[in-house]
Design an enzyme around this catalytic site. Structure first.
Site, mmCIF file in Angstrom:
data_model
loop_
_atom_site.group_PDB
_atom_site.id
_atom_site.type_symbol
_atom_site.label_atom_id
_atom_site.label_comp_id
_atom_site.label_asym_id
_atom_site.label_seq_id
_atom_site.Cartn_x
_atom_site.Cartn_y
_atom_site.Cartn_z
ATOM 1 N N LYS A 61 0.837 -1.213 0.000
ATOM 2 C CA LYS A 61 0.000 0.000 0.000
ATOM 3 C C LYS A 61 0.860 1.248 0.000
ATOM 4 O O LYS A 61 2.018 1.234 0.472
ATOM 5 C CB LYS A 61 -0.972 0.021 1.172
ATOM 6 C CG LYS A 61 -0.362 0.187 2.566
ATOM 7 C CD LYS A 61 -0.276 1.620 3.082
ATOM 8 C CE LYS A 61 0.344 1.655 4.468
ATOM 9 N NZ LYS A 61 0.940 2.843 4.939
ATOM 10 N N ASP B 133 -3.112 -1.964 9.846
ATOM 11 C CA ASP B 133 -3.249 -1.828 8.387
ATOM 12 C C ASP B 133 -3.788 -3.092 7.723
ATOM 13 O O ASP B 133 -3.980 -3.116 6.503
ATOM 14 C CB ASP B 133 -1.888 -1.503 7.756
ATOM 15 C CG ASP B 133 -1.489 -0.053 7.978
ATOM 16 O OD1 ASP B 133 -2.382 0.782 8.235
ATOM 17 O OD2 ASP B 133 -0.285 0.233 7.885
HETATM 18 O O1 C5P Z 1 -1.380 -1.981 14.975
HETATM 19 P P1 C5P Z 1 0.071 -2.143 14.672
HETATM 20 O O2 C5P Z 1 0.714 -3.223 15.475
HETATM 21 O O3 C5P Z 1 0.350 -2.261 13.210
HETATM 22 O O4 C5P Z 1 0.769 -0.759 15.120
HETATM 23 C C1 C5P Z 1 2.151 -0.664 15.320
HETATM 24 C C2 C5P Z 1 2.453 0.510 16.230
HETATM 25 O O5 C5P Z 1 2.143 1.743 15.558
HETATM 26 C C3 C5P Z 1 1.652 0.576 17.500
HETATM 27 O O6 C5P Z 1 2.266 -0.151 18.535
HETATM 28 C C4 C5P Z 1 1.614 2.061 17.813
HETATM 29 O O7 C5P Z 1 2.820 2.466 18.395
HETATM 30 C C5 C5P Z 1 1.573 2.685 16.451
HETATM 31 N N1 C5P Z 1 0.209 3.034 15.975
HETATM 32 C C6 C5P Z 1 -0.495 4.054 16.592
HETATM 33 N N2 C5P Z 1 -1.739 4.387 16.124
HETATM 34 C C7 C5P Z 1 -2.290 3.750 15.072
HETATM 35 C C8 C5P Z 1 -1.585 2.704 14.422
HETATM 36 C C9 C5P Z 1 -0.337 2.373 14.905
HETATM 37 O O8 C5P Z 1 -0.007 4.671 17.546
HETATM 38 N N3 C5P Z 1 -3.488 4.115 14.628
#
Ligand code: C5P
Length: 290
Positions: free
Chosen positions: A11, A138
């Site tokens: 993406k 994502d």
């Molecule tokens: O959800 P995911 O594990 O992909 O997110 C990785 C990191 O990115 C999270 O631990 C957080 O620090 C940050 N994040 C965030 N807000 C979001 C998506 C991700 O703070 N909406």
């Protein structure tokens, strides 16, 4: 032993806004996302029993639960009540790692689609999207891809009109950027400028690529981080080759330019591959039916 093949499309963010911090530690986002024709290929082999394991053409891609595709398969097996089944995941990685192109999330989404194919469509579209959102922010977008508005943590999706035909030149410098690290830096200073998301949605409705490209915006580019100088330099080089607009995707480090002329995009890739290390041409990919 049953097998299925899936493509995991990368993406790009056409916009990225952070509008607040949440009590769960995540951030409130508003993003316009697009899948592109750069993809990993995954082969899933289902066995009666055994572990869920991955292997990859890249040595540093983890083969256990640190790999989002492994976690997605485990969640799927639990959801259908068959946690004893074994799955072997072979991943041919093409999407650069640590690039902001959702490579890991795309693999996890491909895993959920692949598993649902192996189990004869046992989970509904809604159930799959719920599982996806639990695996990573994502992953839900990567399930169907195409052009979409993503809100919340990134899992609240609205499909958008497809992007007008164009080409991307996608460059990734040698360094990668850690997502949590960049979110922390963002928290230490207020976001002063935001993307004109409404204007971008209007441009998409009207099929106005130029209008859209003038508005490409990612709040992470404004974070106080030395690496953003390299990002700015690559953006400037892409404009030299005739890009209509440029942007860093996600938390970087990949940067892309949007082109209408294939020869210009090709020339940008040829030259910037040497200057930056990685530069590939890609096209928008429409949403897939779930
Ligand atoms: O959800 P995911 O594990 O992909 O997110 C990785 C990191 O990115 C999270 O631990 C957080 O620090 C940050 N994040 C965030 N807000 C979001 C998506 C991700 O703070 N909406």
């Amino acid at each position: 032993m049953k097998q299925v093949l899936e493509r995991a499309y990368a993406k790009l963010n056409l916009s990225l806004d952070v509008t607040g911090r949440r009590s769960d530690g995540y951030h409130e986002m508003v993003m316009i996302m697009q899948t592109v024709s750069l993809f990993d290929e995954l082969r899933f082999t289902l066995r009666d029993s055994g572990p869920v394991r991955a292997s990859s053409n890249l040595r540093f891609v983890p083969n256990d639960q640190r790999n989002l595709a492994v976690r997605a398969v485990q969640r799927y097996l639990e959801a259908v009540g068959e946690p004893e089944r074994g799955v072997f995941i072979e991943i041919k990685k093409t999407i650069p790692v640590g690039a902001g192109m959702a490579g890991g999330s795309a693999d996890a989404a491909a895993a959920l689609r692949g598993m649902n194919a192996l189990f004869g469509g046992r989970l509904s579209r809604e159930e799959l999207l719920d599982l996806a959102a639990g695996v990573g922010s994502d992953v839900a977008f990567c399930m169907a891809g195409g052009t979409a508005l993503a809100k919340g943590r990134g899992e609240l999706l609205t499909p958008l009109p497809p992007l007008p035909d164009c080409l991307f030149a996608i460059c990734k410098p040698a360094f990668s950027i850690s997502t949590p690290e960049l979110f922390k830096k963002l928290d230490s200073a207020p976001v002063r400028r935001h993307p004109d998301t409404a204007g971008m949605l209007r441009a998409l409705e009207e099929g106005q690529l130029r209008e859209l490209c003038h508005r490409l915006y990612n709040v992470f580019e404004d974070v106080d981080d030395r690496r953003m100088r390299t990002v700015a330099r690559i953006k400037s080089r892409l404009l030299d080759f005739g890009a209509l607009g440029t942007l860093m995707t996600g938390t970087g480090s990949a940067v892309f330019g949007v082109f209408t002329r294939e020869d210009a995009a090709r020339e940008a890739c040829r030259v910037l591959e040497k200057e930056v290390g990685f530069c590939r041409m890609a096209r928008p990919v429409p949403a897939i039916e779930l």
